[in-house]
Design a protein around this motif. Sequence first.
Motif, PDB file in Angstrom:
ATOM      1  N   ASP A 261       6.774 -47.460   7.346  1.00  0.00           N
ATOM      2  CA  ASP A 261       8.301 -47.660   7.030  1.00  0.00           C
ATOM      3  C   ASP A 261       9.275 -47.092   7.884  1.00  0.00           C
ATOM      4  N   LYS A 262       8.594 -45.918   8.684  1.00  0.00           N
ATOM      5  CA  LYS A 262       9.597 -45.588   9.651  1.00  0.00           C
ATOM      6  C   LYS A 262       9.933 -46.515  11.008  1.00  0.00           C
ATOM      7  N   ILE A 263       9.029 -47.565  11.082  1.00  0.00           N
ATOM      8  CA  ILE A 263       9.142 -48.516  12.228  1.00  0.00           C
ATOM      9  C   ILE A 263      10.118 -49.427  12.025  1.00  0.00           C
ATOM     10  N   ASP A 264      11.051 -49.530  12.889  1.00  0.00           N
ATOM     11  CA  ASP A 264      12.271 -50.577  12.808  1.00  0.00           C
ATOM     12  C   ASP A 264      11.796 -52.047  13.874  1.00  0.00           C
ATOM     13  N   ILE A 265      11.226 -51.552  14.820  1.00  0.00           N
ATOM     14  CA  ILE A 265      10.896 -52.787  15.691  1.00  0.00           C
ATOM     15  C   ILE A 265       9.440 -52.729  16.196  1.00  0.00           C
TER      16      ILE A 265
ATOM     17  N   GLY B 168       9.609 -56.614   7.320  1.00  0.00           N
ATOM     18  CA  GLY B 168      10.663 -56.168   7.420  1.00  0.00           C
ATOM     19  C   GLY B 168      11.215 -55.459   8.890  1.00  0.00           C
ATOM     20  N   LYS B 169      10.337 -55.984   9.755  1.00  0.00           N
ATOM     21  CA  LYS B 169      10.532 -55.322  11.224  1.00  0.00           C
ATOM     22  C   LYS B 169      11.404 -56.536  12.086  1.00  0.00           C
TER      23      LYS B 169
ATOM     24  N   LEU C  38      11.373 -69.527  12.148  1.00  0.00           N
ATOM     25  CA  LEU C  38      12.773 -69.848  12.080  1.00  0.00           C
ATOM     26  C   LEU C  38      13.447 -69.291  10.585  1.00  0.00           C
ATOM     27  N   ALA C  39      12.727 -69.802   9.711  1.00  0.00           N
ATOM     28  CA  ALA C  39      12.874 -69.854   8.329  1.00  0.00           C
ATOM     29  C   ALA C  39      12.955 -68.241   8.054  1.00  0.00           C
ATOM     30  N   LEU C  40      11.926 -67.593   8.197  1.00  0.00           N
ATOM     31  CA  LEU C  40      11.733 -66.129   8.206  1.00  0.00           C
ATOM     32  C   LEU C  40      12.544 -65.163   8.575  1.00  0.00           C
ATOM     33  N   SER C  41      12.878 -65.635   9.685  1.00  0.00           N
ATOM     34  CA  SER C  41      13.946 -64.899  10.399  1.00  0.00           C
ATOM     35  C   SER C  41      15.278 -64.762   9.663  1.00  0.00           C
ATOM     36  N   ARG C  42      15.596 -65.840   9.333  1.00  0.00           N
ATOM     37  CA  ARG C  42      17.029 -66.186   8.385  1.00  0.00           C
ATOM     38  C   ARG C  42      16.922 -65.452   7.147  1.00  0.00           C
ATOM     39  N   GLN C  43      15.459 -65.725   6.378  1.00  0.00           N
ATOM     40  CA  GLN C  43      15.526 -65.281   5.311  1.00  0.00           C
ATOM     41  C   GLN C  43      15.429 -63.474   5.182  1.00  0.00           C
ATOM     42  N   THR C  44      14.754 -62.885   6.449  1.00  0.00           N
ATOM     43  CA  THR C  44      14.739 -61.259   6.015  1.00  0.00           C
ATOM     44  C   THR C  44      15.936 -60.884   6.935  1.00  0.00           C
ATOM     45  N   GLY C  45      16.820 -61.688   7.530  1.00  0.00           N
ATOM     46  CA  GLY C  45      17.851 -61.108   8.250  1.00  0.00           C
ATOM     47  C   GLY C  45      17.376 -60.156   9.474  1.00  0.00           C
ATOM     48  N   LYS C  46      16.182 -60.418   9.971  1.00  0.00           N
ATOM     49  CA  LYS C  46      15.511 -59.446  11.090  1.00  0.00           C
ATOM     50  C   LYS C  46      15.504 -60.398  12.255  1.00  0.00           C
ATOM     51  N   LYS C  47      16.071 -59.663  13.271  1.00  0.00           N
ATOM     52  CA  LYS C  47      16.253 -60.289  14.664  1.00  0.00           C
ATOM     53  C   LYS C  47      14.711 -60.560  15.438  1.00  0.00           C
ATOM     54  N   VAL C  48      14.852 -61.588  16.460  1.00  0.00           N
ATOM     55  CA  VAL C  48      13.715 -61.802  17.231  1.00  0.00           C
ATOM     56  C   VAL C  48      14.103 -61.992  18.484  1.00  0.00           C
TER      57      VAL C  48
ATOM     58  N   GLN D  52       4.016 -61.706  10.539  1.00  0.00           N
ATOM     59  CA  GLN D  52       3.741 -60.450   9.728  1.00  0.00           C
ATOM     60  C   GLN D  52       4.618 -59.638   9.824  1.00  0.00           C
ATOM     61  N   ALA D  53       5.251 -59.250  11.171  1.00  0.00           N
ATOM     62  CA  ALA D  53       6.209 -58.288  11.425  1.00  0.00           C
ATOM     63  C   ALA D  53       7.624 -58.634  10.721  1.00  0.00           C
ATOM     64  N   LEU D  54       7.808 -59.790  10.542  1.00  0.00           N
ATOM     65  CA  LEU D  54       9.108 -60.249   9.848  1.00  0.00           C
ATOM     66  C   LEU D  54       8.842 -60.083   8.382  1.00  0.00           C
TER      67      LEU D  54
END
Length: 354
Positions: free
Chosen positions: A61-65, A86-87, A106-116, A81-83
């Motif tokens: 949980d400490k890892i952001d990226i 929550g990374k 693309l859908a996963l990135s939008r749903q999670t709000g995580k940047k790629v 898996q990263a998305l």
Amino acid sequence: MLKIAILGLGEGRSTISAALSSPKLELVKICDKNEDLCKQRAKEFDFYHYTQEYEDLLNDDKIDIIAIYTPDHLHAEHVKQALLHGKHVVCTKPFIDDLSKAKELLALSRQTGKKVFIGQSSRFFEPAKRQRKDFEEGVIGDLITIESHYHADHRWFLAKGWSLLQSFKWLYGGLSHPVDFIRWYLPNIEEVMGYGMISSNGAVAGLKNEDTMHFIFKATDGRIARVSGVYTSPTQPTQRDSGMSCILRGTLGASQADYHELRYAVTTREGEEKMIHWGDATLKHYFRFEGQSHHAGEYQNYLDYFVDSIEQNFTAYPDMEEGIQTVALLQAMDKSLQTGMPIKIADVLKEYNL
């Protein structure tokens, strides 16, 4: 500071150095299936927080990226898996090798709000940054055409067994760099036509795919560009010819960025001619290891930029959509080599409902 982990410690070697040197990141863990490589990097960087299990990164949980530098065919699942965990993600180029997985990511990135972010590292060399800045400020006027190449004497690479596999293509492993420059300045490529061959050196070594290629691109507004890649031939002295170069020709001026040589030339709209060479301090920032096989400085530049995009909530380019478009263009180029015909990028995207 945001916390980062690195998956894949071959190419990821540069990213270890970049993360450890960055004032904006804290390196938490490194990971590779190869335990010997883990131990080698741990000793090299005096950083012993390594694991052989990707799940250890995902579940921390400490890892952001998570920065991903694994073989191309693994990117899609590793990014997914990263998305899901929550990374934010940095993924080396080319983004994915199977466009059928693009819509889900693309859908996963939008749903999670995580940047790629796609690690098209050559954009982050000093000459490329200066060329782009001048272009955006109108120093050469409106763009007429762009030419780019990546020519390198990689005959030594043929000694690596996997370079002779049917799955290995210089089109994706090498030419993706200058192709990214083309898309950077002409994003609306409509059609591509190219020719390629296996050189005599490549044929003797047993190479299965083209090591010598030339392509012409046409954009939707009618502008054209060209790119070339030659990978198993001797090269000229760097004083005469750059290994990787991008030339912009505009209505009022022209510019040329030579990457590994850290050299930039421009004729401005006022007719002034300039030549810039960056000195030893800049060279040491970019090339921290033996030779020029790893360019940690450009990786640090793009990691810092990506951190800024997270903290300031702007889009870091190339983002996932741009990465997908570049893969579609590369696949169109591949089809042109196979068919000897011009290929429309829209037809490639249509195959995958993109």
